[in-house]
Design an enzyme around this catalytic site. Structure first.
Site, short mmCIF file in Angstrom:
data_model
loop_
_atom_site.label_atom_id
_atom_site.label_comp_id
_atom_site.label_asym_id
_atom_site.label_seq_id
_atom_site.Cartn_x
_atom_site.Cartn_y
_atom_site.Cartn_z
N ARG A 124 0.83 -1.21 0.00
CA ARG A 124 0.00 0.00 0.00
C ARG A 124 0.87 1.27 0.00
O ARG A 124 0.54 2.25 -0.65
CB ARG A 124 -0.95 -0.01 1.20
CG ARG A 124 -2.07 -1.04 1.07
CD ARG A 124 -2.88 -1.19 2.34
NE ARG A 124 -4.01 -2.09 2.18
CZ ARG A 124 -4.78 -2.47 3.18
NH1 ARG A 124 -4.56 -2.06 4.42
NH2 ARG A 124 -5.81 -3.28 2.94
N ASN A 155 -7.12 0.52 -2.02
CA ASN A 155 -5.87 0.19 -1.33
C ASN A 155 -5.31 -1.16 -1.76
O ASN A 155 -4.50 -1.77 -1.08
CB ASN A 155 -6.03 0.32 0.19
CG ASN A 155 -7.02 -0.66 0.76
OD1 ASN A 155 -7.44 -1.60 0.09
ND2 ASN A 155 -7.38 -0.48 2.02
N GLU A 201 -12.02 -16.75 6.33
CA GLU A 201 -11.97 -16.23 4.96
C GLU A 201 -11.58 -17.32 3.96
O GLU A 201 -12.13 -17.39 2.86
CB GLU A 201 -11.02 -15.03 4.89
CG GLU A 201 -11.59 -13.83 5.65
CD GLU A 201 -10.58 -12.72 5.94
OE1 GLU A 201 -9.41 -12.84 5.52
OE2 GLU A 201 -10.97 -11.73 6.58
#
Ligand code: DAT
Ligand code: MG
Length: 152
Positions: free
Chosen positions: A105, A115, A129
């Site tokens: 970033r 980002n 996830e």
């Protein structure tokens, strides 16, 4: 062998700006191994689950809209302390203007929303996830041949 895994998502701006390879190179150079990868245009339901903790934030609709705007690259990376290490390689803290040069970033982004990349913020969210974005059979169990030269 270190089996810690983290989930990494290159967001639509990262794909459109053609920096996928440069981002992945950083993780490979550090000594991490990719064990799953796919390109997809995520649907709303998947994104709402992924960002469920942010559901009531004022920027949530805008975030979902941006994440729906094109293909993303979903990946699982594996290795020693990988969750924490990749977060710091991304530039922890979501505002790219506050990230140090040398982070993804910090080197490539200027805007809060654009980002470029997501990385799991804990082992617990990594597992959640990974399960959300991948099936078990999409994850490849392999051992890099140089691993003994990277890890003691
Ligand atoms: P991170 O991506 O560093 O884990 P987060 O989980 O707090 O940060 O937020 C997820 C994403 O939501 C972030 O990458 C960009 C977006 N976002 C967060 N705060 C925002 C804000 N105030 N305005 C616009 N977008 C924001
Ligand atoms: Mg986050």
């Amino acid at each position: 062998m270190e089996k810690e895994q983290t989930f990494v998502l290159i967001k639509p701006d990262g794909v459109q700006r053609r920096i996928i390879g440069r981002i992945m190179q950083r993780f490979e150079d550090k000594g991490f191994s990719m064990v799953a990868m796919k390109m997809l245009i995520p649907n709303q339901e998947l994104l709402q689950k992924h960002y469920e903790e942010l559901m009531f934030k004022p920027f949530f609709p805008c975030l979902i809209c941006y994440m729906l705007s094109g293909p993303v690259i979903a990946m699982i990376w594996q290795g020693k302390d990988v969750v924490r290490q990749i977060r710091s390689m991304l530039g922890e803290g979501r505002n790219p203007l506050e990230q140090k040069p040398g982070t993804v970033r910090g080197d490539y982004a200027l805007e809060l929303q654009r980002n470029l990349i997501h990385g799991s913020d804990s082992c617990e969210s990594a597992q959640k996830e990974i399960n959300l974005w991948f099936n078990l059979k999409e994850i490849v169990d392999w051992k890099p041949s140089d691993l003994n030269w990277v890890c003691e």
